[in-house]
Design a protein around this motif. Structure first.
Motif, PDB file in Angstrom:
ATOM      1  N   SER A   1       0.815  -1.229   0.000  1.00 39.50           N
ATOM      2  CA  SER A   1       0.000   0.000   0.000  1.00 39.50           C
ATOM      3  C   SER A   1       0.843   1.272   0.000  1.00 39.50           C
ATOM      4  CB  SER A   1      -0.933   0.012   1.213  1.00 39.50           C
ATOM      5  OG  SER A   1      -0.217   0.231   2.424  1.00 39.50           O
TER       6      SER A   1
ATOM      7  N   LYS B   1      -8.078  -2.029   9.197  1.00 44.58           N
ATOM      8  CA  LYS B   1      -8.394  -2.526   7.861  1.00 44.58           C
ATOM      9  C   LYS B   1      -8.040  -3.999   7.680  1.00 44.58           C
ATOM     10  CE  LYS B   1      -9.048  -2.581   3.361  1.00 44.58           C
ATOM     11  NZ  LYS B   1     -10.410  -2.606   2.777  1.00 44.58           N
TER      12      LYS B   1
ATOM     13  N   LEU C   1      -2.767   5.167   3.079  1.00 43.21           N
ATOM     14  CA  LEU C   1      -3.640   5.793   2.095  1.00 43.21           C
ATOM     15  C   LEU C   1      -2.889   6.881   1.328  1.00 43.21           C
ATOM     16  CD1 LEU C   1      -7.005   6.186   4.064  1.00 43.21           C
ATOM     17  CD2 LEU C   1      -6.291   4.340   2.541  1.00 43.21           C
ATOM     18  N   ASP C   2      -3.155   6.992   0.033  1.00 46.01           N
ATOM     19  CA  ASP C   2      -2.482   7.982  -0.811  1.00 46.01           C
ATOM     20  C   ASP C   2      -2.699   9.407  -0.325  1.00 46.01           C
ATOM     21  OD1 ASP C   2      -1.490   6.006  -2.435  1.00 46.01           O
ATOM     22  OD2 ASP C   2      -3.056   6.195  -3.959  1.00 46.01           O
TER      23      ASP C   2
END
Length: 237
Positions: free
Chosen positions: A20, A188, A89-90
């Motif tokens: 990720s 998550k 997360l981006d």
């Protein structure tokens, strides 16, 4: 430089977390690991120059020592705390890029996604009792690490709330930004944990109610919405 800090003891999620993290050169991913366990890292992680592994002589679940050891090694840039049961997360990188360009030396808050419930950072307080900022809901300039560390603290509030409260106390209101962007996903990779964490502050009392059943969780949310819905809608006098 964006320093991503992960105190690792759930090795089973390591590959998913690594996948990720975007392949940018201005990222350093710090893994702090107890030397009392063997780290089953794949070749891609070992060969990645952006990954720095900190081996520590500590208990495997000693997240306090693991985080503080990484803090001491950082002297420039920004840091973000990524737990070992979720993904990067981006939007974290996007916010870091936006504020590093203008040399912002402060605290950047974001939202956290949870099933049935979005955690939004309310106005932060230097009193941790009134904060709702979870571990991964902030990006901060490393200057704060000269005066703040991850600590064992009183049970009336959690360590992450205490840590971010101290960071807010250091930066102050003028150097704190509430972006309202999603920068965290709660648990998550570990859905077995409770899906709900309902926190209520009332004076100096903090109640944590953890609900793992989805149907029960939906019922609690529905009852809270009804309870807080404007009474005039129901024409109640």
């Amino acid at each position: 430089m964006l320093h991503i800090i992960t105190p690792l003891y759930r090795f089973e999620y390591l590959d998913a977390i690594y996948a990720s993290i975007p392949p940018y050169e201005d990222i350093t991913w710090h893994l702090s690991v107890s030397n009392r366990r063997n780290l089953p890292v794949n070749k891609f992680i070992l060969d990645d120059k952006r990954v720095k592994i900190h081996y520590l002589d500590c208990e495997d679940n000693d997240l306090v020592k693991k985080r503080n050891a990484v803090f001491k090694s950082i002297n420039s840039g920004y840091f973000y705390l990524l737990d070992d049961d979720t993904i990067f997360l981006d939007e974290v990188y996007n916010l870091y890029s936006k504020y590093s360009i203008i040399h912002f030396k402060g605290l950047i808050l974001g939202r956290q996604y949870r099933p049935f419930y979005d955690a939004r950072p309310l106005r932060p307080f230097d009193n941790p009792l009134f904060n709702n900022i979870d571990t991964g809901m902030a990006i901060a300039h490393c200057s704060v690490l000269k005066v703040v560390s991850w600590e064992w603290c009183d049970l009336k509030y959690s360590r992450d709330c205490y840590f971010w409260a101290k960071c807010y106390e250091y930066f102050g209101k003028k150097l704190t930004v509430n972006s309202q962007k999603y920068i965290s996903i709660y648990n998550k990779l570990n859905p077995q944990k409770p899906l709900f964490v309902l926190k209520k502050e009332d004076g100096f009392i903090r109640l944590d109610i953890k609900i793992s059943n989805q149907l029960l969780g939906k019922l609690v949310v529905f009852l809270l919405l009804i309870r807080n819905f404007p009474r005039r809608v129901f024409n109640i006098k």
